[in-house]
Design an enzyme around this catalytic site. Structure first.
Site, PDB file in Angstrom:
ATOM      1  N   TYR A 277      48.846  28.627  35.661  1.00  0.00           N
ATOM      2  CA  TYR A 277      50.209  29.115  35.854  1.00  0.00           C
ATOM      3  C   TYR A 277      50.349  29.648  37.274  1.00  0.00           C
ATOM      4  O   TYR A 277      49.524  30.459  37.716  1.00  0.00           O
ATOM      5  CB  TYR A 277      50.563  30.207  34.848  1.00  0.00           C
ATOM      6  CG  TYR A 277      52.023  30.573  34.896  1.00  0.00           C
ATOM      7  CD1 TYR A 277      52.953  29.841  34.169  1.00  0.00           C
ATOM      8  CD2 TYR A 277      52.484  31.608  35.698  1.00  0.00           C
ATOM      9  CE1 TYR A 277      54.311  30.146  34.237  1.00  0.00           C
ATOM     10  CE2 TYR A 277      53.830  31.916  35.771  1.00  0.00           C
ATOM     11  CZ  TYR A 277      54.740  31.179  35.040  1.00  0.00           C
ATOM     12  OH  TYR A 277      56.071  31.469  35.114  1.00  0.00           O
TER      13      TYR A 277
ATOM     14  N   GLN B 182      57.699  29.350  28.137  1.00  0.00           N
ATOM     15  CA  GLN B 182      57.748  27.919  27.860  1.00  0.00           C
ATOM     16  C   GLN B 182      56.738  27.145  28.714  1.00  0.00           C
ATOM     17  O   GLN B 182      56.165  26.146  28.264  1.00  0.00           O
ATOM     18  CB  GLN B 182      59.166  27.379  28.050  1.00  0.00           C
ATOM     19  CG  GLN B 182      59.740  27.492  29.445  1.00  0.00           C
ATOM     20  CD  GLN B 182      60.439  28.817  29.699  1.00  0.00           C
ATOM     21  OE1 GLN B 182      60.180  29.810  29.029  1.00  0.00           O
ATOM     22  NE2 GLN B 182      61.326  28.843  30.696  1.00  0.00           N
TER      23      GLN B 182
ATOM     24  N   ASN C  36      54.290  37.316  35.090  1.00  0.00           N
ATOM     25  CA  ASN C  36      54.961  38.546  34.679  1.00  0.00           C
ATOM     26  C   ASN C  36      54.520  38.966  33.279  1.00  0.00           C
ATOM     27  O   ASN C  36      53.630  38.357  32.679  1.00  0.00           O
ATOM     28  CB  ASN C  36      56.489  38.385  34.770  1.00  0.00           C
ATOM     29  CG  ASN C  36      57.029  37.348  33.786  1.00  0.00           C
ATOM     30  OD1 ASN C  36      56.380  36.973  32.807  1.00  0.00           O
ATOM     31  ND2 ASN C  36      58.236  36.870  34.045  1.00  0.00           N
TER      32      ASN C  36
ATOM     33  N   GLN D 162      50.400  46.133  49.675  1.00  0.00           N
ATOM     34  CA  GLN D 162      50.132  45.906  48.269  1.00  0.00           C
ATOM     35  C   GLN D 162      51.223  46.478  47.370  1.00  0.00           C
ATOM     36  O   GLN D 162      51.466  45.965  46.276  1.00  0.00           O
ATOM     37  CB  GLN D 162      48.766  46.490  47.897  1.00  0.00           C
ATOM     38  CG  GLN D 162      47.599  45.732  48.521  1.00  0.00           C
ATOM     39  CD  GLN D 162      47.588  44.260  48.126  1.00  0.00           C
ATOM     40  OE1 GLN D 162      47.478  43.918  46.956  1.00  0.00           O
ATOM     41  NE2 GLN D 162      47.718  43.384  49.116  1.00  0.00           N
TER      42      GLN D 162
ATOM     43  N   HIS E 168      54.126  44.177  45.975  1.00  0.00           N
ATOM     44  CA  HIS E 168      53.972  43.259  44.840  1.00  0.00           C
ATOM     45  C   HIS E 168      55.041  43.495  43.779  1.00  0.00           C
ATOM     46  O   HIS E 168      55.561  42.541  43.196  1.00  0.00           O
ATOM     47  CB  HIS E 168      52.586  43.427  44.208  1.00  0.00           C
ATOM     48  CG  HIS E 168      51.536  42.568  44.817  1.00  0.00           C
ATOM     49  ND1 HIS E 168      51.472  41.212  44.630  1.00  0.00           N
ATOM     50  CD2 HIS E 168      50.495  42.884  45.626  1.00  0.00           C
ATOM     51  CE1 HIS E 168      50.437  40.717  45.292  1.00  0.00           C
ATOM     52  NE2 HIS E 168      49.828  41.708  45.908  1.00  0.00           N
TER      53      HIS E 168
ATOM     54  N   GLU F  24      41.624  46.804  41.056  1.00  0.00           N
ATOM     55  CA  GLU F  24      41.599  45.354  41.246  1.00  0.00           C
ATOM     56  C   GLU F  24      41.119  45.021  42.659  1.00  0.00           C
ATOM     57  O   GLU F  24      40.214  44.216  42.862  1.00  0.00           O
ATOM     58  CB  GLU F  24      43.000  44.788  41.011  1.00  0.00           C
ATOM     59  CG  GLU F  24      43.117  43.303  41.265  1.00  0.00           C
ATOM     60  CD  GLU F  24      44.549  42.803  41.189  1.00  0.00           C
ATOM     61  OE1 GLU F  24      44.743  41.572  41.219  1.00  0.00           O
ATOM     62  OE2 GLU F  24      45.486  43.636  41.118  1.00  0.00           O
ATOM     63  N   HIS F  25      41.762  45.645  43.643  1.00  0.00           N
ATOM     64  CA  HIS F  25      41.387  45.480  45.053  1.00  0.00           C
ATOM     65  C   HIS F  25      40.853  46.811  45.564  1.00  0.00           C
ATOM     66  O   HIS F  25      41.496  47.840  45.378  1.00  0.00           O
ATOM     67  CB  HIS F  25      42.593  45.101  45.910  1.00  0.00           C
ATOM     68  CG  HIS F  25      43.384  43.951  45.391  1.00  0.00           C
ATOM     69  ND1 HIS F  25      44.595  44.103  44.747  1.00  0.00           N
ATOM     70  CD2 HIS F  25      43.135  42.625  45.419  1.00  0.00           C
ATOM     71  CE1 HIS F  25      45.071  42.913  44.420  1.00  0.00           C
ATOM     72  NE2 HIS F  25      44.207  42.000  44.794  1.00  0.00           N
TER      73      HIS F  25
ATOM     74  N   ASP G 201      43.786  37.663  49.238  1.00  0.00           N
ATOM     75  CA  ASP G 201      44.939  37.163  48.489  1.00  0.00           C
ATOM     76  C   ASP G 201      45.326  35.754  48.904  1.00  0.00           C
ATOM     77  O   ASP G 201      45.885  34.999  48.097  1.00  0.00           O
ATOM     78  CB  ASP G 201      46.149  38.079  48.693  1.00  0.00           C
ATOM     79  CG  ASP G 201      46.146  39.283  47.765  1.00  0.00           C
ATOM     80  OD1 ASP G 201      45.317  39.318  46.842  1.00  0.00           O
ATOM     81  OD2 ASP G 201      46.988  40.180  47.962  1.00  0.00           O
TER      82      ASP G 201
ATOM     83  N   HIS H 189      18.797  29.926   4.129  1.00  0.00           N
ATOM     84  CA  HIS H 189      18.228  29.783   5.461  1.00  0.00           C
ATOM     85  C   HIS H 189      16.706  29.599   5.382  1.00  0.00           C
ATOM     86  O   HIS H 189      16.127  28.758   6.073  1.00  0.00           O
ATOM     87  CB  HIS H 189      18.535  31.026   6.304  1.00  0.00           C
ATOM     88  CG  HIS H 189      19.910  31.034   6.903  1.00  0.00           C
ATOM     89  ND1 HIS H 189      21.047  31.057   6.130  1.00  0.00           N
ATOM     90  CD2 HIS H 189      20.327  31.032   8.206  1.00  0.00           C
ATOM     91  CE1 HIS H 189      22.106  31.069   6.927  1.00  0.00           C
ATOM     92  NE2 HIS H 189      21.700  31.054   8.187  1.00  0.00           N
TER      93      HIS H 189
END
Length: 425
Positions: free
Chosen positions: A118, A180, A203, A248, A251, A318-319, A352, A411
């Site tokens: 995506y 979708q 998102n 940042q 975003h 994250e960063h 990035d 077994h």
């Protein structure tokens, strides 16, 4: 104890329950109705009716809209990501070991057969996400990669996204976004195979669709708003620190940015620069950064570098940028981050966009237990074993005894029957 010179007044709010209901209903409808229902939703939400599959002519037309410089920059980023991913791939090897005389075991490395990537294209055209996801999947050996990206008004996806996805090896490109788009990837709509794994940012609706589908398909991670933390000491340049924080924060309105420092002078210097830097951004970047800094930004004053490192590990950003003396100490000490940027010479922007490391990274503290997207996400590590009849005997005997301790007689008998056949009991 760390002291907050600026503390967040909000935490990310997603309306999770409402989002879950909406997304679950859409996924069920699209799975039942297939291509036609996916196109109905695309018509309602994207104002993009018609076949969403980009043809060769569509891709060539998109390419023709780009300057030579843009194409060269995309190729540069693709080459760096590709070479870094190839280096990662070499760290995973097939192997075998003879554990006992006559008993051999091993591992194979097998890529998934199909991946769905995506690529966001709404507020910003995330060209780099196409590079990061498609390139990495292809280096891993995935045979079919389908890209879904939201169409622009008037039809078709952003030309640079189309070009990047094609250059990096996408086999199918869909002008379809949101739930979708994720459904099309997961359910194998519009002639593409069903994805074995779904990757890429998006998102809250895209993230929720991936979360609900997890188990039926693999996903890279459950992602929240992007977040970034900067560790800076008195040697840091306050202008660079402030610019990096703003970069940042743009975003989105709920993207936290944090400064952790042991210098009160630096902290105030950075904070005094933020408003002017944010005001200088174009719209809508300015509004996003303003809200992110106002509601989610934090500045934390620590006693020393050990306390700074502990705070950073607790946040698990994250960063993570380190603009402080003795970078090797920080490299050895820090343990929880998605991607690390050591020294003012590098910035999160590089990761990035073009430096080679992947920008699909864990958010919301997930860096405590996972890393970001890599070739490893597209590879299955499977094991195998084989044995001679004599080599299997001690394993059969031990397995039968353990099975009976557990109460699993069936077994045990699967081991017994082999011992009996081979004249070993």
């Amino acid at each position: 104890m760390p002291a907050f010179l600026k503390k967040a007044t909000r935490t990310a709010e997603t309306g999770a329950a409402d989002v879950t209901r909406t997304v679950a209903d859409m996924l069920a409808q699209i799975e039942a109705g297939g291509d036609a229902t996916a196109m109905e939703w695309a018509g309602k939400l994207d104002d993009a009716p018609g076949n969403p599959v980009l043809s060769r002519a569509d891709i060539d037309a998109a390419t023709a809209q780009l300057s030579d410089q843009v194409r060269q920059d995309i190729a540069f980023a693709h080459d760096n990501v590709r070479r870094f991913a190839k280096a990662q791939r070499k760290t995973l090897t097939e192997t075998q070991i003879e554990l006992l005389p006559g008993l051999s075991t091993g591992q194979k490395v097998i890529p998934v057969t199909a991946a769905g990537a995506y690529v966001p294209g709404g507020r910003y055209a995330h060209v780099a996400s196409a590079i990061m996801t498609v390139t990495t999947a292809k280096v891993a050996g995935v045979s079919h990669v389908t890209v879904a990206s939201p169409p622009r008004k008037g039809g078709g996806i952003d030309p640079a996204i189309a070009y990047a996805a094609d250059l990096c090896g996408a086999d199918t490109i869909l002008a379809m976004g949101g739930v979708q788009g994720i459904a099309a990837l997961a359910f194998g709509l519009f002639g593409a195979p069903k994805a074995s794994i779904l990757v890429g940012p998006g998102n809250q609706f895209v993230a929720e669709a991936k979360r609900l589908l997890f188990g039926r398909v693999g996903i890279d991670m459950v992602a929240g708003p992007t977040d970034s933390l900067i560790i800076a000491d008195a040697t840091a340049d306050p202008d660079i620190v402030a610019v990096d924080l703003v970069s940042q924060a743009e975003h989105g309105w709920n993207s936290p940015v944090w400064l952790v420092t042991d210098s009160e002078n630096l902290a105030h210097d950075v904070m005094n620069r933020m408003d002017a830097l944010i005001a200088d951004l174009p719209s809508p970047n300015r509004e996003s950064a303003e809200a992110a800094w106002r509601d989610f930004g934090e500045v934390i004053l620590c006693a020393d570098r050990e306390e700074m490192a502990k705070v950073s590990d607790d946040y698990a950003p994250e960063h993570l940028s380190v603009q402080a003396a003795d970078p090797e100490w920080w490299m050895d000490r820090l343990t929880c981050y998605g991607s690390l940027f050591l020294g003012e010479e590098v910035t999160v922007t590089y990761g990035d966009k073009a430096s080679g490391t992947n920008h699909v990274l864990p958010t919301s503290g997930a860096a405590r237990y996972t890393g970001g997207l890599s070739v490893h996400k597209f590879l299955k590590i499977v094991t195998w074993q084989r044995a001679t009849r004599d080599g299997a005997r001690p394993v059969a005997e031990a397995s039968a005894r353990i099975s009976r301790v557990e109460g699993m007689e069936g077994h045990a008998r699967a081991a017994d029957v082999r011992l009996k056949k081979y004249g070993q009991m």
